[in-house]
Design a protein around this motif. Structure first.
Motif, short mmCIF file in Angstrom:
data_model
loop_
_atom_site.label_atom_id
_atom_site.label_comp_id
_atom_site.label_asym_id
_atom_site.label_seq_id
_atom_site.Cartn_x
_atom_site.Cartn_y
_atom_site.Cartn_z
N ILE A 1 -29.12 18.70 7.92
CA ILE A 1 -27.91 19.64 8.10
C ILE A 1 -27.15 20.07 6.72
CG2 ILE A 1 -25.56 19.59 8.93
CD1 ILE A 1 -27.76 19.26 10.98
N SER A 2 -27.44 19.28 5.52
CA SER A 2 -27.09 19.66 4.32
C SER A 2 -27.91 18.74 3.19
CB SER A 2 -25.73 19.16 4.07
OG SER A 2 -25.56 17.69 3.72
N GLU A 3 -27.79 18.92 2.01
CA GLU A 3 -28.61 18.34 1.20
C GLU A 3 -28.62 16.87 1.27
OE1 GLU A 3 -27.88 19.89 -2.86
OE2 GLU A 3 -28.59 21.71 -2.53
N ARG A 4 -27.30 16.41 1.63
CA ARG A 4 -27.20 15.01 1.67
C ARG A 4 -27.06 14.22 3.04
NH1 ARG A 4 -25.60 12.81 -3.00
NH2 ARG A 4 -25.55 14.29 -4.78
N PHE A 5 -27.37 15.13 4.21
CA PHE A 5 -27.14 14.88 5.48
C PHE A 5 -28.33 15.14 6.30
CE2 PHE A 5 -25.51 14.48 9.57
CZ PHE A 5 -24.74 13.29 9.86
N LYS A 6 -29.02 14.11 6.76
CA LYS A 6 -30.37 14.39 7.79
C LYS A 6 -29.86 13.73 9.13
CE LYS A 6 -33.92 14.68 4.65
NZ LYS A 6 -35.09 14.05 3.95
N LEU A 7 -30.14 14.42 10.06
CA LEU A 7 -29.71 13.97 11.41
C LEU A 7 -30.92 14.19 12.34
CD1 LEU A 7 -27.76 13.32 13.91
CD2 LEU A 7 -27.22 15.89 13.82
N ILE A 8 -31.10 13.21 13.39
CA ILE A 8 -32.03 13.20 14.62
C ILE A 8 -31.30 12.74 15.60
CG2 ILE A 8 -33.19 11.07 13.92
CD1 ILE A 8 -35.56 12.00 15.26
N ARG B 1 -17.78 14.43 0.82
CA ARG B 1 -16.82 14.04 -0.22
C ARG B 1 -17.16 13.18 -1.24
NH1 ARG B 1 -14.34 12.79 3.89
NH2 ARG B 1 -12.86 14.93 4.12
N GLU B 2 -17.94 11.97 -0.77
CA GLU B 2 -18.25 11.01 -1.62
C GLU B 2 -19.63 10.89 -2.26
OE1 GLU B 2 -15.99 9.01 -2.37
OE2 GLU B 2 -14.55 9.27 -1.08
N LEU C 1 -20.01 14.41 12.94
CA LEU C 1 -19.20 15.42 11.71
C LEU C 1 -18.38 14.86 10.77
CD1 LEU C 1 -18.30 18.20 11.39
CD2 LEU C 1 -16.67 18.28 12.86
N LEU C 2 -17.87 13.61 11.20
CA LEU C 2 -16.82 13.15 10.05
C LEU C 2 -17.77 12.20 8.98
CD1 LEU C 2 -14.21 11.30 12.35
CD2 LEU C 2 -13.87 13.44 11.02
N THR C 3 -18.94 12.02 9.53
CA THR C 3 -19.67 11.19 8.64
C THR C 3 -20.54 12.31 7.59
OG1 THR C 3 -20.42 9.65 10.15
CG2 THR C 3 -21.82 9.56 8.49
N LEU C 4 -20.84 13.34 7.99
CA LEU C 4 -21.37 14.44 7.33
C LEU C 4 -20.20 14.99 6.42
CD1 LEU C 4 -23.03 17.01 6.65
CD2 LEU C 4 -22.20 18.10 8.63
N LEU C 5 -19.09 15.23 6.89
CA LEU C 5 -17.83 15.48 5.67
C LEU C 5 -17.75 14.44 4.70
CD1 LEU C 5 -15.20 16.90 8.16
CD2 LEU C 5 -17.06 18.36 6.86
N SER D 1 -14.83 25.26 8.90
CA SER D 1 -15.15 26.17 9.67
C SER D 1 -16.18 25.67 10.92
CB SER D 1 -16.21 27.16 8.94
OG SER D 1 -17.62 26.41 8.59
N ASP D 2 -16.38 26.43 11.86
CA ASP D 2 -17.14 25.64 12.96
C ASP D 2 -18.54 25.52 12.93
OD1 ASP D 2 -15.43 25.49 15.07
OD2 ASP D 2 -15.62 27.64 15.57
N GLU D 3 -19.21 26.01 11.46
CA GLU D 3 -20.52 26.07 11.16
C GLU D 3 -21.17 24.57 11.22
OE1 GLU D 3 -23.33 27.32 7.47
OE2 GLU D 3 -21.35 27.96 7.43
N LYS D 4 -20.44 23.71 10.47
CA LYS D 4 -21.15 22.29 10.48
C LYS D 4 -21.15 21.84 11.77
CE LYS D 4 -19.76 21.88 5.57
NZ LYS D 4 -18.67 21.43 4.64
N PHE D 5 -19.83 21.79 12.62
CA PHE D 5 -20.01 20.95 13.73
C PHE D 5 -21.06 21.62 14.75
CE2 PHE D 5 -17.81 20.67 18.05
CZ PHE D 5 -18.14 19.70 18.29
N LEU D 6 -20.94 23.09 14.99
CA LEU D 6 -21.91 23.49 15.65
C LEU D 6 -23.38 23.33 15.26
CD1 LEU D 6 -20.41 27.00 16.57
CD2 LEU D 6 -20.03 24.97 17.77
#
Length: 222
Positions: free
Chosen positions: A127-134, A77-78, A69-73, A109-114
């Motif tokens: 998860i977003s345009e800049r963050f992919k997760l497996i 931000r950057e 979550l912190l990495t997504l945020l 909001s809870d949206e990103k964490f959930l």
């Protein structure tokens, strides 16, 4: 194995394992520890010393999803582009996830964490345009990857309760998984862990630790 909710020193929750007397995050502050060890000393350090704005990360011990979550945020931000792999042998239950208060503590909001918990396992998802997760459900000893990652968040349970995760064998797998100039960061600072890292070829630095801890380690592959 039973897990109970624990409020840490900065107000954020972690999970406590009574059988081991061990927590998923520092009792002095879950968010404070994650930001200091993995974001400041890992992610921000890597980007400060490398030109591309893209990075591939593997997390050893996906756990509560706080580091992800912190990495997504941070990617938002950057404007970093991040491909994130979270490895976890024993995922949390949905009930446990819903008790964690990271969204309110971070004023989001809870949206990103959930979202990071709702996506299917073993499927790379944007998860977003800049963050992919497996997310991969496997034992750390089963990892056999070479030259794939720029950064490893090594967030396994401590050497006191799981010494088998802090051995030369495991750190050889971590070294092999990193690309040249890649780094591994961990909250740990034990001499045994440091020597195991050095024995497989890592250059290891002792750094100031997060709240409640004198030191942490950062290991580099050259």
């Amino acid at each position: 194995m039973k897990r109970t909710l624990l409020r840490t020193g900065d107000g954020s929750y972690t999970l406590h394992i009574p059988e081991w007397n061990e927590q998923y995050h520092s009792k002095h502050g879950a968010i404070a520890e994650a930001n200091h060890v993995f974001i400041k000393s890992g992610l921000s350090h890597w980007f400060a010393n490398n030109e591309p704005n893209e990075i591939s990360i593997m997390e050893i011990g996906f756990g509560t999803g706080l580091n992800a979550l912190l990495t997504l945020l941070e990617s938002e931000r950057e404007n970093f582009i991040i491909d994130y792999t979270g490895v976890e042998a024993f995922p949390l239950t949905w009930e446990e996830i819903q008790q964690l208060n990271y969204s309110s503590m971070l004023n989001i909001s809870d949206e990103k964490f959930l979202a990071i918990h709702k996506i299917p396992w073993a499927e790379r998802t944007a998860i977003s345009e800049r963050f992919k997760l497996i997310k991969m459900q496997q034992l750390f000893s089963e990892i056999n990857i070479e030259n794939a990652y720029n950064l490893i968040y090594f967030d396994a349970f401590g050497i006191r309760v799981q010494p088998e995760l802090w051995t030369e064998e495991i750190f050889q797998k971590m070294y092999n998984s990193l690309k040249t100039s890649g780094i591994l960061v961990t909250y740990a600072a034990s001499g045994n862990a440091r020597r195991a890292m050095q024995s497989v070829g890592f250059n290891v630095e002792r750094l100031p630790g997060p709240p409640g801890k004198k030191e942490m380690l950062r290991a580099s592959k050259y």
